[in-house]
Design a protein around this motif. Structure first.
Motif, short mmCIF file in Angstrom:
data_model
loop_
_atom_site.label_atom_id
_atom_site.label_comp_id
_atom_site.label_asym_id
_atom_site.label_seq_id
_atom_site.Cartn_x
_atom_site.Cartn_y
_atom_site.Cartn_z
N ARG A 1 -26.57 4.87 -25.18
CA ARG A 1 -27.10 5.51 -23.99
C ARG A 1 -27.41 6.99 -24.20
O ARG A 1 -27.82 7.68 -23.27
CB ARG A 1 -26.10 5.36 -22.83
N ASN B 1 -33.22 12.38 -19.63
CA ASN B 1 -33.74 11.83 -18.38
C ASN B 1 -33.06 12.49 -17.17
O ASN B 1 -31.86 12.30 -16.96
CB ASN B 1 -33.49 10.32 -18.33
N GLU C 1 -24.82 17.85 -14.05
CA GLU C 1 -25.98 16.97 -14.24
C GLU C 1 -25.64 15.83 -15.20
O GLU C 1 -26.02 14.67 -14.96
CB GLU C 1 -27.16 17.78 -14.77
N ARG D 1 -23.66 13.17 -13.47
CA ARG D 1 -24.51 12.29 -12.65
C ARG D 1 -25.20 11.24 -13.52
O ARG D 1 -25.31 10.07 -13.13
CB ARG D 1 -25.55 13.12 -11.90
N ARG D 2 -25.66 11.64 -14.70
CA ARG D 2 -26.35 10.69 -15.58
C ARG D 2 -25.37 9.64 -16.12
O ARG D 2 -25.73 8.47 -16.26
CB ARG D 2 -27.02 11.45 -16.72
N ALA E 1 -22.67 8.63 -14.57
CA ALA E 1 -22.38 7.77 -13.43
C ALA E 1 -23.48 6.74 -13.22
O ALA E 1 -23.22 5.57 -12.92
CB ALA E 1 -22.19 8.62 -12.17
N LEU E 2 -24.74 7.16 -13.37
CA LEU E 2 -25.86 6.24 -13.22
C LEU E 2 -25.79 5.13 -14.25
O LEU E 2 -25.99 3.94 -13.93
CB LEU E 2 -27.18 7.01 -13.36
N GLN E 3 -25.48 5.48 -15.51
CA GLN E 3 -25.38 4.48 -16.57
C GLN E 3 -24.20 3.54 -16.32
O GLN E 3 -24.25 2.36 -16.70
CB GLN E 3 -25.20 5.17 -17.92
N GLY F 1 -23.11 2.67 -13.34
CA GLY F 1 -23.25 1.97 -12.07
C GLY F 1 -22.34 2.50 -10.98
O GLY F 1 -22.02 1.79 -10.03
N ALA G 1 -23.40 7.04 -6.01
CA ALA G 1 -23.77 8.46 -6.03
C ALA G 1 -22.77 9.31 -5.26
O ALA G 1 -22.44 10.43 -5.69
CB ALA G 1 -25.17 8.63 -5.44
#
Length: 308
Positions: free
Chosen positions: A115, A122, A284, A287-288, A290-292, A294, A297
């Motif tokens: 990842r 991104n 930042e 956050r990325r 956390a997105l990976q 799942g 937010a």
């Protein structure tokens, strides 16, 4: 103070001292080194405690070297110049978009590396300096922004959020899987079971099948989960898959499931950071990550703004 028996000061402490001496400010030194103000302050306190004397006079407009501090700075300047001209050591990148992230080898290799491009690029560019750490270091003292670890709960002195849990199931090499076959879960005990740092995952899986398990002489243990998977790949026994750590190994066919029953592992994955307000780049990256993973937010935003 007699420190003759103490370990040598770490290079990070002298780097913090050098930066503060050159800039005349702990805040400016922190920005230069990509650390927090508190991290620099703790490094200077460590240095002064080790020396048994003050190296800075603190003032409202910054800091200035004491006589002893000036003498030390002359020596450290010479030492850093000598190191720079006679060393092939790697120089870590620095800047506001650089984030220091630490994790254990298995998480770094099996979860982070696939990842890494998405985490760095991104949507805007970050630069991740990844430290592989098998101990639970003091994040603030080491200048680390974020840490991903396996564990059973929060660690005092850190801000933590649970990233995800794992549901484990037995896997083996394709050849051994044919020998194991399908059926009663007790058949697993005819073969060596491969454990990582402890037997808790196998104990949980077998307990869910009403089987009491204690490690046996024929079973194996490897401290790092990468080695667990390698051992299973080479037919040395049955391991437990730990999604999402094993998704690539399963897709490649290096290991295959030998039983479809899944059990929640007692171990989960945590994102940690030092106390205090994180830098913008660290927030930042959190956050990325956390997105990976799942993660919702709102949970990662609570993690970013939490005081403790």
């Amino acid at each position: 103070m007699d420190h003759s028996s103490d370990a040598m000061l770490p290079l990070e402490t002298l780097r913090a001292f050098d930066a503060a001496a050159r800039t005349g400010s702990f805040s400016a030194a922190a920005e230069k080194l990509n650390l927090t103000h508190g991290a620099v302050s703790r490094q200077i306190a460590k240095l002064e405690d080790w020396l048994g004397l003050k190296v800075f006079d603190r003032g409202a407009r910054g800091v200035s070297l004491t006589i002893e501090g000036n003498r030390l700075h002359l020596r450290t300047t010479e030492a850093f110049a000598l190191i720079s001209s006679n060393s092939d050591r790697w120089i870590e990148p620095r800047g506001t978009a650089v984030v220091r992230l630490t994790s254990i080898p298995s998480v770094s290799g099996l979860w982070l590396m696939p990842r890494m491009a998405a985490l760095e690029n991104n949507p805007s560019k970050l630069r991740i300096v990844l430290d592989v750490d098998i101990r639970q270091a003091d994040l603030a003292d080491e200048g680390i922004d974020l840490s991903i670890r396996c564990g059973r709960g929060r660690i005092p002195g850190r801000v933590s959020v649970q990233l995800f849990e794992e549901h484990v199931f037995p896997v083996a090499s394709p050849d051994l899987a044919k020998e194991i076959g399908r059926g009663d879960p007790a058949r697993m005990l005819k073969f060596p079971l491969i454990n990582d740092s402890d037997a808790s995952a196998w104990r949980a899986w077998l307990a869910a099948q009403d089987i009491d398990y204690r490690p046996r002489p024929q079973d194996r243990r490897f401290e790092d989960y990468n080695l667990v998977l390698d051992a299973a790949t080479h037919g040395l026994g049955i391991a437990l898959a730990r999604p999402p750590m094993t998704e690539h190994q399963l897709k490649s066919g290096r290991i295959v499931a030998v039983d479809d029953r899944m059990v929640l592992s007692p171990i989960s994955y945590w994102l940690d950071r030092p106390m205090g307000r994180p830098r913008a780049a660290a927030a930042e990256l959190a956050r990325r990550i956390a997105l990976q993973a799942g993660l919702a937010a709102e949970k990662i935003e609570d993690f970013i703004v939490a005081e403790q």
